[in-house]
Design a protein around this motif. Structure first.
Motif, mmCIF file in Angstrom:
data_model
loop_
_atom_site.group_PDB
_atom_site.id
_atom_site.type_symbol
_atom_site.label_atom_id
_atom_site.label_comp_id
_atom_site.label_asym_id
_atom_site.label_seq_id
_atom_site.Cartn_x
_atom_site.Cartn_y
_atom_site.Cartn_z
ATOM 1 N N UNK A 17 -0.746 -4.345 -5.011
ATOM 2 C CA UNK A 17 -2.057 -4.327 -4.380
ATOM 3 C C UNK A 17 -3.051 -5.154 -5.192
ATOM 4 N N UNK A 27 0.817 -1.208 0.000
ATOM 5 C CA UNK A 27 0.000 0.000 0.000
ATOM 6 C C UNK A 27 0.857 1.268 0.000
ATOM 7 N N UNK A 70 1.824 1.879 -3.543
ATOM 8 C CA UNK A 70 0.881 1.398 -4.547
ATOM 9 C C UNK A 70 0.741 2.316 -5.753
ATOM 10 N N UNK A 71 1.070 3.592 -5.598
ATOM 11 C CA UNK A 71 0.926 4.468 -6.756
ATOM 12 C C UNK A 71 2.083 4.305 -7.737
ATOM 13 N N UNK A 78 -6.413 8.108 -8.215
ATOM 14 C CA UNK A 78 -5.055 8.199 -8.751
ATOM 15 C C UNK A 78 -5.061 8.283 -10.289
ATOM 16 N N UNK A 113 -8.814 0.079 -1.829
ATOM 17 C CA UNK A 113 -7.554 0.331 -2.536
ATOM 18 C C UNK A 113 -7.775 0.425 -4.039
ATOM 19 N N UNK A 114 -8.639 -0.468 -4.568
ATOM 20 C CA UNK A 114 -8.889 -0.436 -6.009
ATOM 21 C C UNK A 114 -9.597 0.859 -6.412
ATOM 22 N N UNK A 121 -9.368 3.652 -4.871
ATOM 23 C CA UNK A 121 -8.373 4.702 -4.718
ATOM 24 C C UNK A 121 -7.487 4.755 -5.966
ATOM 25 N N UNK A 122 -7.037 3.577 -6.410
ATOM 26 C CA UNK A 122 -6.195 3.525 -7.616
ATOM 27 C C UNK A 122 -6.942 4.078 -8.824
ATOM 28 N N UNK A 150 -7.350 11.530 -2.832
ATOM 29 C CA UNK A 150 -6.755 10.229 -2.530
ATOM 30 C C UNK A 150 -7.053 9.816 -1.085
ATOM 31 N N UNK A 184 -7.941 5.563 4.301
ATOM 32 C CA UNK A 184 -8.150 6.920 3.796
ATOM 33 C C UNK A 184 -7.715 7.987 4.788
#
Lengths: 329, 277, 316
Positions: free
Chosen positions: B247, B237, B240-241, C157, C149-150, C152-153, C164, C261
């Protein structure tokens, strides 16, 4: 005795589309219901009795599951081609229906009174007060004691027989010309059964409406109906007065049905006959006469060709190549 | 014979069971084969290979210290599936015992079921976190705490099943014949309620994997560097960017496993208990 | 109805006591002295004694429990070992973002879930029905931190639709508050949306196939009135229970979403407290959430009884 015809069903077929292909649950049924008479429809479970009457009300989902052929005449209109809007007006006002199990046919979360007056509000312009008065009156008419109290109770607070009366009251509150009773007494015990049948006979005379009584109980039919239809696998196999059907059955199926009833006063030690086999599934309908595989008298012709419902004696029609000539010993 | 054949037919017709068991079987197979595929273990770091995207050398890429992701995920499946399986077995055994006796003895019932109700009044993830906070992290403690959280579910199902089974005439007949309580419970009632317990347990298996992953993701479950699906996501995490695969792939592993187990549970329910599906 | 509520409240009392005993035992019955565990292995003996004194650990266990319990009734949930504020105040400040998040997630889960479930049942076998079945199958299999997380991606992002991470309190404007909470709420509510969808679909289907719907149709009731007057109320009964359980699970599940978050809610409080071994905070939080849970169940049961006469009148 010439009576006015209330309902005329002509060559009605009902086909269901299912995952296993289409199934014809009702296949070419003809009959009439006259004003003020009780017509009995009998047959084993799965013979298409319920489907026939629910087709008259058009209760199935026509978009996806079902298609109808034939005609159903009511007040000179074909119900099957009627737009939904008009059909809705006929349901509950001109033709009503009661079901087997009142506990599941009454909305558990609605007071009895509201369920009765709902139909009044849909079909008439009566105001609230009149509707309530009418509803209570109707409850009294079907023999419910203390109707003013029952009116504000919920279905679960009533006994089985009372619930059945409530359902009849709901069905009759708009004074329909035809009442369809789908196994109205099957879920009740014998004494209550007799009371409900008595009630239906009484209301039949008082309100002069036609009643279609669907049942698998031959005793019920013999007590209440003048005319009887016997159905087997989606077809009418015999039609006639109750008297003829019970004393001189023409179709072997009817005969075996009658023989399978235990009789009080019958000979002791006499073996009760049953019909061999069970009703075939709808996707395994035999080619010739539909009863042939279970019929003791079936011959070569029965397995090949389907017989038509043909007049046998006056007012008595039978669908059989070799109708029973005997006096039904 | 005929009944057995019909059963087999029904299983083959039930697509959920087939797909579910294939998925579960594959995952268990991979879990068992891992040491042969990656004999060097999950801790090998190649500093030059840090955060490499999926390629031929590293099918699923590498993490921030240059460890192969596929290798870590496969070793992680040993921990994650292992925790799930252990929880499933423990909850089944204890749930069955508690449920059987609670359903049979009214006195036990009152006490035990109140305790179960109370345990259930604390949301499961929070109860697991609280237990782990006190006991400290570690695979064993994760198994214990998650088992404590889910045993009441099995106990309730078993108890309800016992209560219905007790109504049956043959049980009354056995009691009238003077059969002992233990004998009736274990020889006559237990086999009859096993199917409903197994269905529940297959769902708990799936839920336990999710719970372990969530706990490890929060940093209170299985501690790093020992890989588990949850803590691989936890480590991934942070980066992750730059490295989405750290992830996304573990997520797919978790989702597929849980999906397979849920399908299997659904299918089993259809098979044993058609009215309830 | 009054009698029903009274009876229902009475049944809460034993559950409350047993729950409080369980929460108390989690901390006090685990092997090892809490004070020693909190201070770590190389603590000075005098410090341990002082902490024992402060936490009341030197008294017998039943007395400790009684003191703790009477404290609760006086509104004293214990003292944090690190934050120099009354416990109620600590929990209250951290509760605000969590409650916001939970309500938002619940609205998404229940709103979308019930609507899609009803539509899927009404047009059974249609495209929507298939999509709903697929989503509910997937939704049930994916843990919410993965959804988080997905999302967020994808939505923060790759496409910059949402922030974010981070949190803006209500005081900075409701719009920005909601905007910051959207991704967390979506990820938190997603699974429950799937569950509620599935429940609603099967419940509506069951009701639509029932005899009383047929009876209503035979009475001449219009399809719209059948849905609204007859079907919905009956179909919603089992769903109410699910929504209640969902609300509580969401409240607890917020722990994970908040960690991802970076929202300063209860979840973050719990996670940081674990890191600091501030057991008193954990104990208080668990107790508060269990209490919220109990009251939630109480409200639901009352609601259920208000709708269903069978429950309301049976208790007479």
């Amino acid at each position: 005795m010439q009576q006015e015809i209330v309902l005329h069903v002509k060559n009605l077929s009902t086909t269901f589309r299912t995952d296993q292909g289409s199934l014809k649950a009702v296949d070419g049924v003809d009959f009439i219901v006259k004003k003020g008479e009780i017509l009995g429809i009998v047959g084993e479970s799965g013979c298409g009795k319920s489907v026939t009457v629910q087709s008259i009300m058009r209760l199935y989902d026509e978009k996806k599951t079902v298609s109808y052929q034939g005609e159903i005449f009511f007040e000179n209109k074909d119900l099957l081609t009627l737009p939904y809007k008009d059909m809705k007006r006929i349901r509950g006002e001109k033709i009503s229906m009661i079901f087997q199990d009142a506990l599941s046919a009454l909305n558990p979360l609605m007071k009895i009174g509201d369920q009765i007056t709902e139909a009044i509000h849909i079909h008439t312009k009566a105001d609230r007060k009149t509707a309530i008065a009418q509803g209570i009156e109707m409850l009294r008419q079907v023999g419910i004691p203390a109707p003013e109290k029952r009116f504000y109770q919920y279905p679960f607070e009533l006994s089985g027989g009372m619930r059945q009366r409530v359902m009849i009251a709901i069905a009759l509150v708009c004074r329909p010309q035809l009442l369809i009773a789908d196994e109205p007494t099957t879920a009740l015990d014998v004494t209550i059964q007799a009371q409900i049948l008595e009630l239906m006979k009484r209301l039949n005379q008082e309100l002069n409406m036609g009643i279609m009584l669907i049942t698998h109980d031959l005793a019920v039919v013999s007590e209440t109906c003048r005319r009887v239809l016997v159905m087997y696998l989606g077809q009418v196999v015999e039609e006639g007065t109750a008297e003829t059907i019970f004393n001189h059955p023409g179709h072997p199926y009817t005969k075996s049905l009658l023989e399978s009833i235990p009789m009080i006063g019958g000979e002791r030690g006499q073996k009760l006959r049953t019909i061999q086999g069970t009703v075939p599934l709808l996707n395994q309908i035999p080619a010739g006469c539909r009863f042939a595989p279970r019929c003791l008298k079936a011959g070569e012709r029965c397995r090949r060709e389907m017989p038509q419902l043909a007049p046998f004696k006056n007012e008595h029609c039978v669908r059989c190549w070799y109708p029973n000539e005997s006096d039904g010993s | 014979m005929k009944m057995g054949y019909l059963r087999v037919q029904r299983i083959l017709k039930n697509r959920r069971i087939i797909i579910g068991s294939i998925l579960v079987f594959l995952i268990i197979l991979f879990t068992l084969l891992t040491p042969f595929i990656f004999p060097e273990g999950p801790h090998v770091m190649e500093v030059t290979e840090r955060l490499k995207a999926p390629s031929k050398a590293h099918f699923l890429g590498t993490d921030s210290v240059g460890r192969d992701l596929l290798c870590r995920l496969l070793y992680g499946s040993r921990v994650s599936v292992g925790v799930g399986a252990a929880v499933a077995v423990i909850t089944m055994v204890f749930g069955l015992i508690i449920g059987l006796y609670a359903g049979y003895y009214k006195a036990v019932d009152n006490i035990v079921m109140r305790i179960c109700d109370s345990l259930k009044s604390i949301p499961s993830i929070l109860l697991a976190i609280a237990l782990l906070a006190i006991m400290g992290s570690g695979i064993g403690n994760v198994i214990i705490s998650v088992s404590i959280v889910y045993t009441p579910d099995v106990a309730r199902i078993a108890r309800a099943a016992v209560l219905t089974a007790r109504e049956q005439t043959y049980i009354e007949a056995l009691e009238a014949l003077g059969a002992g309580a233990n004998r009736i419970l274990w020889l006559n009632i237990a086999p009859n309620i096993l199917s409903s317990v197994i269905i529940q347990v297959s769902f708990i298996f799936a839920t336990a994997i999710v719970t372990e992953a969530s706990l490890s993701f929060l940093g209170v479950g299985v501690p790093v560097p020992e890989p588990s699906w949850g803590n691989i996501v936890y480590e991934g995490r942070a980066v992750m960017f730059q490295a989405w695969w750290l992830v996304v792939y573990p997520s797919i592993f978790i989702a597929v496993t849980v999906f397979g187990l849920n399908l299997l549970g659904d299918g089993l329910r259809d098979l044993f208990d058609p009215q309830n599906s | 109805m009054k009698k029903y509520i009274f009876k229902r409240i009475l049944t809460m009392i034993p559950v409350f006591f047993i729950t409080s005993i369980i929460i108390f035992s989690i901390i006090h019955l685990t092997p090892g002295d809490p004070a020693r565990v909190i201070l770590g292995d190389n603590a000075v003996e005098s410090e341990v004694l002082a902490l024992q004194e402060k936490m009341g650990l030197n008294k017998p266990l039943p007395l400790q429990y009684v003191n703790w319990l009477t404290g609760i009734f006086k509104g004293n949930l214990g003292e944090s070992l690190f934050i120099d504020q009354p416990m109620t105040e600590i929990i209250w400040t951290h509760m605000k973002p969590t409650v916001s998040l939970t309500i938002y997630a619940l609205l998404i889960a229940a709103g979308m879930g019930i609507t899609c479930g009803i539509l899927a049942a009404r047009y059974k076998g249609g495209i929507l029905d298939r999509i709903v079945t697929l989503i509910s199958l997937c939704g049930i299999s994916v843990p919410n931190f993965i959804v988080a997380l997905l999302l967020m991606l994808l939505l923060a992002f790759s496409v910059h639709l949402f922030p974010v991470a981070g949190y803006k309190p209500m005081s900075e404007g409701i719009g920005i508050h909601v905007w910051y909470l959207t991704l967390p709420a979506l990820s938190l509510g997603f699974i429950h949306m799937a569950l509620i969808m599935r429940m609603t679909r099967s419940s509506v289907l069951e009701v639509l196939n029932s005899d009383y719907i047929k009876m209503a149709r035979a009475k001449g009731v219009s399809e719209f009135a059948i849905m609204t007057k007859h079907a919905l109320k009956n179909a919603l009964l089992p769903i109410i229970t699910v929504i209640g359980q969902t609300a509580v699970t969401l409240l607890a599940g917020a722990v994970v979403s908040e960690a991802i978050f970076n929202i300063p809610g209860i979840g973050q409080l719990v996670v940081t407290s674990i890191g600091r071994r501030d057991y008193m905070v954990i104990q208080a939080v668990v107790l508060v959430i269990a209490l919220i849970n109990m009251f939630m169940m109480l409200i639901l049961d009352i609601l259920y009884a208000a709708i269903d006469p069978r429950i309301r009148l049976d208790s007479r």
